[in-house]
Design a protein around this motif. Structure first.
Motif, short mmCIF file in Angstrom:
data_model
loop_
_atom_site.label_atom_id
_atom_site.label_comp_id
_atom_site.label_asym_id
_atom_site.label_seq_id
_atom_site.Cartn_x
_atom_site.Cartn_y
_atom_site.Cartn_z
N LYS A 31 0.94 -1.18 -0.06
CA LYS A 31 0.02 -0.07 0.00
C LYS A 31 0.82 1.09 0.19
O LYS A 31 0.68 2.25 -0.68
CB LYS A 31 -0.92 -0.01 1.07
CG LYS A 31 -1.94 -0.97 1.21
CD LYS A 31 -3.01 -0.94 2.48
CE LYS A 31 -3.97 -1.98 2.39
NZ LYS A 31 -4.89 -1.72 3.51
N LYS A 32 1.92 1.45 0.89
CA LYS A 32 2.86 2.48 0.74
C LYS A 32 3.57 2.69 -0.34
O LYS A 32 3.57 3.92 -0.90
CB LYS A 32 3.77 2.13 2.11
CG LYS A 32 4.82 3.17 2.01
CD LYS A 32 5.68 3.32 3.37
CE LYS A 32 6.46 4.36 3.44
NZ LYS A 32 7.47 4.24 4.35
N LYS A 33 4.05 1.50 -0.87
CA LYS A 33 4.65 1.71 -2.43
C LYS A 33 3.70 2.26 -3.39
O LYS A 33 4.14 3.03 -4.33
CB LYS A 33 5.19 0.19 -2.79
CG LYS A 33 6.24 0.31 -3.92
CD LYS A 33 7.38 1.23 -3.75
CE LYS A 33 8.36 0.99 -5.02
NZ LYS A 33 9.55 1.45 -4.83
N ALA A 34 2.63 1.69 -3.53
CA ALA A 34 1.71 2.00 -4.52
C ALA A 34 1.30 3.85 -4.33
O ALA A 34 1.17 4.28 -5.34
CB ALA A 34 0.32 1.18 -4.31
N ALA A 35 1.10 4.29 -3.08
CA ALA A 35 0.81 5.64 -2.71
C ALA A 35 2.01 6.53 -3.28
O ALA A 35 1.71 7.40 -3.95
CB ALA A 35 0.65 5.83 -1.44
N GLN A 36 3.25 5.94 -3.11
CA GLN A 36 4.29 6.75 -3.38
C GLN A 36 4.36 6.76 -4.85
O GLN A 36 4.98 7.75 -5.64
CB GLN A 36 5.63 6.18 -2.96
CG GLN A 36 6.02 6.16 -1.42
CD GLN A 36 6.96 5.27 -1.01
OE1 GLN A 36 7.67 4.41 -1.54
NE2 GLN A 36 7.67 5.77 0.31
N GLU A 57 -1.92 18.40 -7.62
CA GLU A 57 -2.04 17.26 -6.80
C GLU A 57 -3.24 17.02 -6.00
O GLU A 57 -3.80 16.13 -5.83
CB GLU A 57 -0.94 17.36 -5.82
CG GLU A 57 -0.52 16.29 -4.90
CD GLU A 57 0.58 16.34 -4.08
OE1 GLU A 57 1.17 15.40 -3.88
OE2 GLU A 57 0.77 17.51 -3.53
N TYR A 58 -3.77 18.07 -5.43
CA TYR A 58 -4.99 18.10 -4.75
C TYR A 58 -6.16 17.50 -5.67
O TYR A 58 -6.68 16.87 -5.31
CB TYR A 58 -5.41 19.57 -4.18
CG TYR A 58 -6.73 19.53 -3.30
CD1 TYR A 58 -7.05 19.04 -2.27
CD2 TYR A 58 -8.00 20.00 -4.18
CE1 TYR A 58 -7.96 19.01 -1.44
CE2 TYR A 58 -9.08 19.87 -3.41
CZ TYR A 58 -9.16 19.52 -2.13
OH TYR A 58 -10.40 19.42 -1.56
N ALA A 59 -6.17 18.03 -6.96
CA ALA A 59 -7.07 17.70 -7.90
C ALA A 59 -7.11 16.24 -8.25
O ALA A 59 -8.07 15.67 -8.24
CB ALA A 59 -7.21 18.65 -9.10
N MET A 60 -5.87 16.04 -8.39
CA MET A 60 -5.67 14.28 -8.87
C MET A 60 -6.05 13.51 -7.56
O MET A 60 -6.43 12.38 -7.83
CB MET A 60 -4.25 14.13 -9.11
CG MET A 60 -3.91 14.88 -10.47
SD MET A 60 -4.63 14.27 -11.88
CE MET A 60 -3.93 12.71 -12.29
N ASN A 61 -6.13 13.98 -6.30
CA ASN A 61 -6.25 13.07 -5.36
C ASN A 61 -7.75 13.29 -4.71
O ASN A 61 -8.07 12.47 -4.20
CB ASN A 61 -5.15 13.45 -4.19
CG ASN A 61 -3.86 12.96 -4.27
OD1 ASN A 61 -3.93 11.77 -4.73
ND2 ASN A 61 -2.70 13.71 -3.94
N TYR A 62 -8.40 14.27 -5.33
CA TYR A 62 -9.90 14.54 -4.96
C TYR A 62 -10.38 13.25 -5.10
O TYR A 62 -10.82 12.87 -6.23
CB TYR A 62 -10.19 15.55 -5.72
CG TYR A 62 -11.72 15.94 -5.19
CD1 TYR A 62 -11.95 16.68 -3.92
CD2 TYR A 62 -12.73 15.90 -5.89
CE1 TYR A 62 -13.26 17.17 -3.59
CE2 TYR A 62 -14.09 16.10 -5.47
CZ TYR A 62 -14.32 16.88 -4.46
OH TYR A 62 -15.46 16.95 -3.74
N GLY A 63 -11.28 12.70 -3.98
CA GLY A 63 -12.15 11.50 -4.38
C GLY A 63 -11.32 10.28 -4.09
O GLY A 63 -11.98 9.25 -3.67
#
Length: 131
Positions: free
Chosen positions: A53-58, A121-127
């Motif tokens: 999970k951590k690697k996927a987030a990075q 980054e905020y927009a890409m992470n939204y949702g």
């Protein structure tokens, strides 16, 4: 959409043996600090799941940076409406200019006519966190 183009790692992929060894050696303290302090340990498979999970987030964060950089062709550190128009013309040429303008306005959080990496980054992470 961009994963294949940027060479991003698929989150469903199994960890390679070399990754597993590295995670066990380098990341153990970090993961142990994040679990219940009353616990005396964590099984290896649970540790590997946490590391995946951590690697996927990075890797997702790196993908966002790559996309932003691809849009920022003049290396200014921000995107303009013209940058958006050019990028969308390449990746979605049939999108109307109105939709592109709406997308730009949505991402331009402070309405200054520039989209910073932070805004992008905020927009890409939204949702994403809700899913």
């Amino acid at each position: 959409m961009f994963a294949a183009e940027t060479g991003a790692w698929c989150t469903g992929r199994e960890a390679r043996p070399s990754d597993r060894r590295k995670w066990v050696k380098i990341e153990a303290d970090s993961v142990m600090a994040s679990i219940n302090s009353n616990a005396s340990g964590i099984c290896l498979e649970e540790f590997i799941k946490l590391m995946e999970k951590k690697k996927a987030a990075q890797l997702y964060q790196n993908e966002i940076r790559q996309i932003f950089t691809a849009f920022d062709r003049q290396y200014r550190g921000f995107l303009t409406l013209e940058d958006f128009k050019k990028a969308f013309k390449q990746v979605a040429p049939k999108l109307s200019e109105r939709i592109v303008l709406e997308a730009f306005r949505e991402v331009d959080q402070d309405s200054d006519g520039h989209v910073s990496f932070k805004d992008f980054e905020y927009a890409m992470n939204y949702g994403k966190k809700e899913a």
